[in-house]
Design a protein around this motif. Structure first.
Motif, PDB file in Angstrom:
ATOM      1  N   ARG A  53       0.823  -1.214   0.000  1.00  0.00           N
ATOM      2  CA  ARG A  53       0.000   0.000   0.000  1.00  0.00           C
ATOM      3  C   ARG A  53       0.864   1.274   0.000  1.00  0.00           C
ATOM      4  O   ARG A  53       0.585   2.206  -0.748  1.00  0.00           O
ATOM      5  CB  ARG A  53      -0.934  -0.014   1.210  1.00  0.00           C
ATOM      6  N   SER A  54       1.911   1.322   0.804  1.00  0.00           N
ATOM      7  CA  SER A  54       2.739   2.535   0.865  1.00  0.00           C
ATOM      8  C   SER A  54       3.461   2.783  -0.460  1.00  0.00           C
ATOM      9  O   SER A  54       3.564   3.932  -0.914  1.00  0.00           O
ATOM     10  CB  SER A  54       3.749   2.450   2.012  1.00  0.00           C
ATOM     11  N   GLY A  55       3.950   1.747  -1.077  1.00  0.00           N
ATOM     12  CA  GLY A  55       4.602   1.890  -2.376  1.00  0.00           C
ATOM     13  C   GLY A  55       3.625   2.322  -3.455  1.00  0.00           C
ATOM     14  O   GLY A  55       3.959   3.129  -4.334  1.00  0.00           O
ATOM     15  N   ALA A  56       2.412   1.792  -3.393  1.00  0.00           N
ATOM     16  CA  ALA A  56       1.389   2.176  -4.357  1.00  0.00           C
ATOM     17  C   ALA A  56       0.980   3.636  -4.160  1.00  0.00           C
ATOM     18  O   ALA A  56       0.748   4.357  -5.134  1.00  0.00           O
ATOM     19  CB  ALA A  56       0.178   1.256  -4.229  1.00  0.00           C
ATOM     20  N   GLN A  57       0.904   4.068  -2.914  1.00  0.00           N
ATOM     21  CA  GLN A  57       0.599   5.482  -2.649  1.00  0.00           C
ATOM     22  C   GLN A  57       1.704   6.370  -3.223  1.00  0.00           C
ATOM     23  O   GLN A  57       1.421   7.400  -3.842  1.00  0.00           O
ATOM     24  CB  GLN A  57       0.447   5.747  -1.146  1.00  0.00           C
ATOM     25  N   ALA A  58       2.941   5.978  -3.022  1.00  0.00           N
ATOM     26  CA  ALA A  58       4.059   6.764  -3.552  1.00  0.00           C
ATOM     27  C   ALA A  58       4.004   6.829  -5.080  1.00  0.00           C
ATOM     28  O   ALA A  58       4.251   7.890  -5.670  1.00  0.00           O
ATOM     29  CB  ALA A  58       5.388   6.172  -3.085  1.00  0.00           C
TER      30      ALA A  58
END
Length: 105
Positions: A53-58
């Motif tokens: 999720r954090s990588g996708a947000q970035a």
């Protein structure tokens, strides 16, 4: 009231009650919505390829803000003004999309 509802309410207010030009107007709504669309699309593609999720947000933030800055630089090359207001609305669209997607499964 939830963040997505506040974002939709603000977007409607921008279109209905805003004078043309400046920080308000239909152009700003377009920046808001397009940035939210680019962010959510890039987020979804990243998640589908296995990103956390954090990588996708970035990926979503980077994609949407890159396109927003590119558009303003293009406007300047074409003799139109570089608009900080447009970039602020791009950022608001990204933030709204990110908040909405943080609450999704």
């Amino acid at each position: 009231m939830s963040a997505p509802r506040r974002a939709v309410g603000l977007a409607l207010l921008v279109v209905v009650a805003a004078p043309p030009g400046g920080w308000w107007g239909s152009d700003k709504l377009k920046h808001f919505l397009m940035s939210a669309l680019v962010h959510s699309s890039a987020f979804s593609i990243a998640r589908a390829t296995g990103a956390q999720r954090s990588g996708a947000q970035a990926a979503g933030v980077a994609s949407a803000l890159t396109i927003g800055v590119w558009k303003e630089l293009r406007d300047r090359r074409l003799g139109r003004p570089f608009s900080i207001g447009d970039l602020v609305w791009d950022g608001a669209g990204v933030a709204s999309s990110a908040a909405f997607l943080n609450r999704s499964r």
